[in-house]
Design a protein around this motif. Sequence first.
Motif, mmCIF file in Angstrom:
data_model
loop_
_atom_site.group_PDB
_atom_site.id
_atom_site.type_symbol
_atom_site.label_atom_id
_atom_site.label_comp_id
_atom_site.label_asym_id
_atom_site.label_seq_id
_atom_site.Cartn_x
_atom_site.Cartn_y
_atom_site.Cartn_z
ATOM 1 N N UNK A 67 0.328 1.930 16.847
ATOM 2 C CA UNK A 67 0.108 3.244 17.445
ATOM 3 C C UNK A 67 0.915 4.345 16.803
ATOM 4 N N UNK A 68 1.405 4.113 15.594
ATOM 5 C CA UNK A 68 2.205 5.105 14.886
ATOM 6 C C UNK A 68 1.299 5.999 14.029
ATOM 7 N N UNK A 69 1.905 6.774 13.135
ATOM 8 C CA UNK A 69 1.184 7.727 12.298
ATOM 9 C C UNK A 69 1.746 7.680 10.879
ATOM 10 N N UNK A 70 1.062 8.332 9.940
ATOM 11 C CA UNK A 70 1.451 8.312 8.532
ATOM 12 C C UNK A 70 1.282 9.682 7.894
ATOM 13 N N UNK A 71 1.914 9.833 6.723
ATOM 14 C CA UNK A 71 1.732 11.042 5.923
ATOM 15 C C UNK A 71 0.635 10.807 4.897
ATOM 16 N N UNK A 72 0.901 9.959 3.911
ATOM 17 C CA UNK A 72 -0.086 9.623 2.884
ATOM 18 C C UNK A 72 -0.290 8.114 2.856
ATOM 19 N N UNK A 73 -1.409 7.708 2.261
ATOM 20 C CA UNK A 73 -1.777 6.296 2.263
ATOM 21 C C UNK A 73 -1.782 5.710 0.857
ATOM 22 N N UNK A 74 -1.429 4.418 0.780
ATOM 23 C CA UNK A 74 -1.433 3.646 -0.461
ATOM 24 C C UNK A 74 -2.195 2.354 -0.203
ATOM 25 N N UNK A 75 -2.956 1.935 -1.199
ATOM 26 C CA UNK A 75 -3.785 0.730 -1.084
ATOM 27 C C UNK A 75 -3.281 -0.339 -2.042
ATOM 28 N N UNK A 76 -3.011 -1.520 -1.517
ATOM 29 C CA UNK A 76 -2.562 -2.641 -2.342
ATOM 30 C C UNK A 76 -3.693 -3.008 -3.298
ATOM 31 N N UNK A 77 -3.387 -3.040 -4.587
ATOM 32 C CA UNK A 77 -4.396 -3.359 -5.592
ATOM 33 C C UNK A 77 -4.706 -4.848 -5.647
ATOM 34 N N UNK A 78 -3.859 -5.676 -5.039
ATOM 35 C CA UNK A 78 -4.077 -7.123 -5.051
ATOM 36 C C UNK A 78 -4.960 -7.590 -3.889
ATOM 37 N N UNK A 79 -4.756 -7.014 -2.690
ATOM 38 C CA UNK A 79 -5.481 -7.519 -1.521
ATOM 39 C C UNK A 79 -6.206 -6.440 -0.716
ATOM 40 N N UNK A 80 -5.986 -5.169 -1.017
ATOM 41 C CA UNK A 80 -6.668 -4.090 -0.308
ATOM 42 C C UNK A 80 -5.944 -3.560 0.918
ATOM 43 N N UNK A 81 -4.791 -4.131 1.275
ATOM 44 C CA UNK A 81 -4.041 -3.660 2.448
ATOM 45 C C UNK A 81 -3.711 -2.179 2.294
ATOM 46 N N UNK A 82 -4.057 -1.381 3.278
ATOM 47 C CA UNK A 82 -3.732 0.050 3.264
ATOM 48 C C UNK A 82 -2.468 0.250 4.084
ATOM 49 N N UNK A 83 -1.467 0.854 3.460
ATOM 50 C CA UNK A 83 -0.195 1.127 4.116
ATOM 51 C C UNK A 83 0.222 2.563 3.901
ATOM 52 N N UNK A 84 1.205 3.001 4.663
ATOM 53 C CA UNK A 84 1.683 4.378 4.556
ATOM 54 C C UNK A 84 2.739 4.500 3.460
ATOM 55 N N UNK A 85 2.855 5.701 2.908
ATOM 56 C CA UNK A 85 3.735 5.975 1.774
ATOM 57 C C UNK A 85 5.214 6.001 2.167
ATOM 58 N N UNK A 86 6.062 6.102 1.165
ATOM 59 C CA UNK A 86 7.510 6.098 1.395
ATOM 60 C C UNK A 86 8.024 7.361 2.070
ATOM 61 N N UNK A 87 7.241 8.418 2.108
ATOM 62 C CA UNK A 87 7.643 9.604 2.863
ATOM 63 C C UNK A 87 7.315 9.463 4.342
ATOM 64 N N UNK A 88 6.423 8.547 4.675
ATOM 65 C CA UNK A 88 6.037 8.293 6.063
ATOM 66 C C UNK A 88 7.186 7.632 6.824
ATOM 67 N N UNK A 89 7.221 7.790 8.136
ATOM 68 C CA UNK A 89 8.328 7.217 8.916
ATOM 69 C C UNK A 89 8.502 5.703 8.747
ATOM 70 N N UNK A 90 7.399 4.957 8.589
ATOM 71 C CA UNK A 90 7.489 3.500 8.585
ATOM 72 C C UNK A 90 7.420 2.836 7.216
ATOM 73 N N UNK A 91 6.999 3.529 6.207
ATOM 74 C CA UNK A 91 6.985 3.022 4.817
ATOM 75 C C UNK A 91 6.341 1.636 4.701
ATOM 76 N N UNK A 92 5.168 1.483 5.305
ATOM 77 C CA UNK A 92 4.513 0.181 5.351
ATOM 78 C C UNK A 92 3.994 -0.308 4.000
ATOM 79 N N UNK A 93 3.596 0.578 3.095
ATOM 80 C CA UNK A 93 3.098 0.121 1.788
ATOM 81 C C UNK A 93 4.204 -0.597 1.023
ATOM 82 N N UNK A 94 5.401 -0.034 1.013
ATOM 83 C CA UNK A 94 6.527 -0.679 0.339
ATOM 84 C C UNK A 94 6.893 -1.981 1.030
#
Length: 112
Positions: free
Chosen positions: A22-49
């Motif tokens: 239920x959180x939010x993001x700034x920008x999105x990044x897509x894993x090139x290996x599996x397609x997982x979409x995560x939020x960028x390092x400027x986002x509060x949760x930094x899920x892509x990293x």
Amino acid sequence: MDQIDPTAPPSGTGCADCDATGSWWLHLRRCAACGHVGCCDSSPNQHATAHAHGTGHRVVQSFEPGEGWFWDYVEGEFADGAPLAAPTAHPADQPVPGPAGRVPADWMTHLH
């Protein structure tokens, strides 16, 4: 590079982990290996990293409209990559930051 699967579709139109919590993001990044979409390092949760570190999937592509660059977390630099399966970005009408309705009014104070 074995870190890129051009047939893997994106996991969705937003950060899969933010959507789950239920959180939010700034920008999105897509894993090139599996397609997982995560939020960028400027986002509060930094899920892509976090996904890259947790899985060893080192390459992401921007999932923002009009951007096609790849980033290699291990090398810490831009990388070359093959075209990925469509869609290559979140919907153009999806707000940034997003998603609509979950972004706090003081969102800029939460960025890294």
